[in-house]
Design an enzyme around this catalytic site. Structure first.
Site, PDB file in Angstrom:
ATOM      1  CB  CYS A   1      -5.724  -2.561  -1.819  1.00 49.13           C
ATOM      2  SG  CYS A   1      -5.480  -2.533  -0.022  1.00 49.13           S
TER       3      CYS A   1
ATOM      4  CB  CYS B   1      -5.257   0.798   0.263  1.00 50.88           C
ATOM      5  SG  CYS B   1      -4.442  -0.818   0.252  1.00 50.88           S
ATOM      6  CG  ASP B   2      -7.290   2.465  -2.828  1.00 48.10           C
ATOM      7  OD1 ASP B   2      -6.569   3.076  -2.031  1.00 48.10           O
ATOM      8  OD2 ASP B   2      -6.893   1.664  -3.869  1.00 48.10           O
TER       9      ASP B   2
END
Ligand code: FAD
Ligand code: NAP
Length: 311
Positions: A133, A136-137
């Site tokens: 992701c 997200c990261d």
């Protein structure tokens, strides 16, 4: 007994809930093991959902969907469905919490989840430098070099997103042709921060207690040691059909060779009263708009099925 149980709260499940409750079914519960929204909430940028003038993140796109669906009476329970089986009348939904719930009809909308590529160290460094992701990261790698594995829409779109944050993105693909949309491929080829490593794949991830330190790539026999702290793996999706697996190992309804549920144009499975919608079904175009449309189609048929008393 519920009129309808919906399994999964992504675009297909939420739209099924909206149509079923707004269309007159009163006792409808959507079971979702996490927060409603589905896998699109992993996407950093969505620009092909109709009615969106400017690109939005997947989280922004899905923000109002649960609220809209619940306005008409859809109930949402945060629980994982372990199995759906036939009951004396209708179906029985077995929940991870231990509860069992009977329902006259069921829509399976469990979608799909990211596949693993299968190289050494992938599991070990998942969440410690290996991610599925970018939204997200990605920010963890601001102004650092990262790698992306895969050649589909997800890999290329997320490589473009990461190129806005990272100092450089290595895009590793096992062939020299991409399966992503031509417009996306063009953007990648024109992006000076993306370097292609083609006809190559990751064979090993290595690091220490601090996390990933680098990856070993095999490019037609040539070994490349790429020292990157972040690797994003986007090698396709696996359908979540486990809820249909019965105690004897068979599936509750017909599935094809890839485990996708076989449906007709009304999203009816081989079992009356049981529907499948979205990425879980055969030949799904794997798009938010298509999953939503499937959910609506399934709900409309389920309303008729319940109103006819299961005929
Ligand atoms: P999902 O979105 O997968 O939702 C299924 C839900 O079911 C999940 O919330 C899951 O938690 C839940 N669930 C699963 N099993 C259970 C269980 N046993 N019990 C309870 N709940 C369960 N599509 C586009 O149109 N445009 C894009 O730009 C785009 N970009 C994408 C980018 C990425 C990174 C990814 C991964 C996908 C992208 N897609 C895009 C594809 C799109 O997200 C999917 O086609 C769509 O989300 C499918 O919807 P769905 O409702 O069928 O399944
Ligand atoms: P995908 O289209 O299946 O692509 C997976 C990629 O990973 C392929 O390039 C594949 O290589 C490669 N791959 C598979 N296994 C591998 C392994 N073990 N090691 C190395 N590489 C491997 O998956 P996706 O990109 O996640 O897309 C899934 C679906 O969602 C698609 O239908 C896609 O169109 C859709 N989607 C749409 C959008 C959009 O509309 N904007 C955005 C994202 C996703 P090969 O090419 O050699 O097979």
């Amino acid at each position: 007994m519920l009129d309808l149980a919906i399994i999964g709260g992504g675009p297909a499940g939420l739209t099924a809930g909206l149509y079923a409750t707004r269309g007159g079914l009163e006792n409808v519960v959507m079971y979702e093991k996490g927060m409603p929204g589905g896998q699109i909430t992993l996407s950093s940028e969505v620009e092909n959902y109709p009615g969106i003038c400017e690109p939005v993140s997947g989280i922004e796109l899905m923000e109002c969907w649960p609220k809209q669906a619940m306005r008409f009476g859809l109930k949402y329970e945060m629980d994982e469905v372990k199995r759906v089986r036939k009951g004396e009348e209708g179906f029985v939904v077995e929940l991870a919490s231990g509860k069992e719930q009977e329902a006259k009809s069921v829509i399976i909308a469990t979608g799909s989840t990211p596949k693993r590529a299968g190289f050494e160290g992938e599991e070990e460094f998942l969440g410690k430098g290996i991610s599925t992701c970018a939204t997200c990261d990605g920010f963890f790698y601001k102004d650092q070099e990262v790698a992306v594995l895969g050649g589909g829409d997800t890999a290329l779109e997320e490589a473009l997103y990461l190129a806005k944050i990272a100092s450089k993105v290595y895009l590793i693909h096992r062939r020299d042709k991409f399966r992503a949309a031509p417009t996306t491929v063009k953007k990648v080829l024109e992006n000076p921060k993306i370097e292609l490593i083609l006809n190559a794949t990751v064979v090993k991830a290595y690091g220490d207690e601090r996390g990933l330190q680098g990856i070993i790539i095999d490019q037609q026999g040539r070994r490349i040691d790429l020292k990157v702290p972040g690797l994003f793996v986007f090698v396709g999706m696996k359908v979540n059909n486990e809820v249909l697996k019965q105690a004897d190992g068979s599936f509750l309804c017909r599935v094809n060779q890839w485990g996708e549920v076989v449906v007709d144009l009304r999203m009816r499975t081989s079992v009356p009263g049981l529907y499948a919608a979205g990425d879980i079904r055969q030949d799904a175009p794997k798009q938010v708009v298509c999953a939503a449309a499937d959910g609506a189609t399934a709900a409309i048929d389920a309303i008729g099925y319940v109103e006819r008393g299961g005929e």
